[in-house]
Design an enzyme around this catalytic site. Structure first.
Site, PDB file in Angstrom:
ATOM      1  N   SER B 124       0.833  -1.205   0.000  1.00  0.00           N
ATOM      2  CA  SER B 124       0.000   0.000   0.000  1.00  0.00           C
ATOM      3  C   SER B 124       0.859   1.242   0.000  1.00  0.00           C
ATOM      4  CB  SER B 124      -0.872  -0.030   1.253  1.00  0.00           C
ATOM      5  OG  SER B 124      -1.393   1.251   1.526  1.00  0.00           O
ATOM      6  N   TYR B 148      -0.800   0.105  10.181  1.00  0.00           N
ATOM      7  CA  TYR B 148      -1.083  -0.590   8.917  1.00  0.00           C
ATOM      8  C   TYR B 148       0.081  -0.382   7.937  1.00  0.00           C
ATOM      9  CZ  TYR B 148      -3.450  -1.458   4.418  1.00  0.00           C
ATOM     10  OH  TYR B 148      -3.784  -1.903   3.171  1.00  0.00           O
ATOM     11  N   LYS B 152       2.687  -3.215   6.449  1.00  0.00           N
ATOM     12  CA  LYS B 152       2.898  -3.444   5.010  1.00  0.00           C
ATOM     13  C   LYS B 152       4.376  -3.253   4.645  1.00  0.00           C
ATOM     14  CE  LYS B 152      -1.306  -4.351   3.397  1.00  0.00           C
ATOM     15  NZ  LYS B 152      -1.627  -5.630   2.727  1.00  0.00           N
TER      16      LYS B 152
END
Lengths: 324, 324
Positions: B124, B148, B152
């Site tokens: 992402s 998050y 990633k």
């Protein structure tokens, strides 16, 4: 102030201990206790005005981090790692020691209530992998070419996230290659950078396996220890959410190292360097960073030696001068 | 060719399934079996000439990855994650699903003898954190400002190291924001980018919580699925040791989105957009990337839409056209 040093048995750990014991304070606060931790029994601690306790164990083992953190140290220096070559040879051990143990430590700190220590973590320029620019800037991406570099880059990310969340107050330091390393020549691919200085100064031969045009990034052990202390005393609000620092070093060629040796110790010392090209080491070293542009750490007041002669003089003063 | 899709129940997973079933081949090889895996029961699979089996479970649970990898799929699409907001709210769940489950999968693959599947992983642009340049280049560093994004970025590092070691043949794809997302408006902070197009096209009101000057990075769901397939078909020798790709997108402002809607669907559609500034969303979005310079992926043949009208037309063709 209670300080925990994880990896206290290593070269930097021992020098950090000596410095803390001689200064007696950290960040203006009186040191009241130091806990040393390592996988092997560290050398006897230096004289100190406060108690020093020593634990030997494996930080990745169940209950170890809990035991250390239960004493709620105010400052934690986390210097423990297995080296690049070993992490490359033993994949599982590398991830266990260099990643899992660090994450376990961070998790135990997070789960301790009402506790926010300072955590100073030694990362490495091995987070970078070729190709890269001649001087690597602060915003260059991390594409490690070893499992060791991968583990350190992951640790940096974790330290930043845990700090952003407020679980602790962390700083990750990408150390230059520490030179001149005291002690015996070791088998690390980078060993020759120190060997070609330390051995001739002690009137012993040293082998140079690469060309004199090889350029690398150095800092003295004394300055490296200074960086650790400076990081522990740093107002981390100045770092905002970017708590990883590439630290200043001295970029110089092997030829410049040798010229510095000549100036400090004369031609006879230089003659003790034997050129024995080693294709394996030549290949490994060709993928290493040569120079950095560490603007951010410089602006925060971190400062390296500015000539290799200075680095040699630090070695002579700290290692070869009796009763130092 | 046996394909495993982890996260098959999500929007991209379902569209990938449909595409694979309609094409019947991947990388020139006949698909013989697809395994779908997700935490929730995915919608019924599309018609296919080959068997499709479905498992529901938690990839981070003991034995789950072993069960999936025991069938030795040739290509693994790993799309499963919990979203940014949830990973930020539930720290432990975020690390368990977005980091540990991925590492467990990689480990199970590594430990399987004589097995080297292709692994396509969706990363992402959340690996980037402000401040950053107006257009982020391929060599810009990852300083995520969410857990998050941290998870990633760590997954990317692991994927690169496991691939370098030869344990599998991985590619990590940093997807632009997928727009127009089909389905109902959701509460994600990025939801409005899709809402302001999808809802007016269906004659419903939509709320715009930010200024029209906000710029962001988009790709259609159709192109995003194309990227997954292209990555699976890519000759990864071309990636050398840098297996993470920032994928091309269309950088455009909300004003440009609205003008495109006007051209495609007229003034009446545009009138259904209500401006209701939301300070929380304005603040979140101000920290998001606006534009990229993804030279590397472009040179490898990845190609995004070049106008937002095209993105809207893809939505109309794929979502609003009966019997598509």
């Amino acid at each position: 102030m209670h300080i925990l040093v994880i990896g206290a048995g290593g070269m930097l750990g021992a020098k950090l201990l000596a410095r803390l014991c001689s200064e007696d304070v950290l960040g203006g606060k009186k040191i009241t206790r130091i806990t040393r931790y390592d996988a092997v029994i560290p050398p006897p601690p230096p004289a100190s005005t406060f108690p020093i306790e020593t634990f030997v164990g494996d930080l990745s083992a169940t209950g170890e981090a809990e035991k250390l953190i239960a004493t709620r140290p105010d400052v934690i220096f986390h210097l423990a790692a297995i080296v690049s070559g070993e992490a490359e040879k033993d994949f599982e051990k590398g991830y266990r020691i260099n990643l899992d143990a660090t994450r376990i430590l961070f998790e135990v700190i997070r789960k301790t209530g009402n506790y926010k220590p300072k955590v100073i973590f030694t990362s490495s320029i091995a987070v970078f992998g070729a190709p890269f620019p001649e001087a690597i800037g602060d915003e260059f991406f991390t594409t490690p070419l070893t499992s060791y570099g991968t583990q350190k880059a992951i640790d940096e990310l974790l330290l930043n996230d845990y700090s952003r969340r407020g679980f602790f107050d962390g700083v990750a330091l990408r150390m230059p290659t520490v030179c001149v390393r005291p002690g015996k020549p070791n088998l690390a691919a980078s060993g020759f950078f120190s060997n070609i200085i330390r051995e001739p100064l002690a009137d012993r031969e040293a082998v140079l396996p690469v060309s004199e045009t090889v350029r690398h990034w150095h800092v003295s052990p004394r300055t490296a220890v200074g960086y650790l202390i400076q990081a522990a005393e740093l107002d981390t609000a100045r770092l905002e959410n970017r708590r990883t620092l590439t630290l200043p070093g001295l970029s110089c060629t092997v030829a410049e190292q040798i010229e510095a040796l000549r100036k400090v110790a004369g031609n006879d010392a230089v003659k003790l360097i034997r050129r024995v090209p080693d294709e394996t080491i030549i290949k490994i070293v060709s993928g290493w960073p040569r120079n950095f542009d560490p603007k951010r750490a410089l602006s925060l007041g971190f400062k390296a030696e500015t000539s290799f002669e200075d680095i040699i003089r630090v070695h002579i003063a700290d290692e070869l001068t009796p009763c130092n």
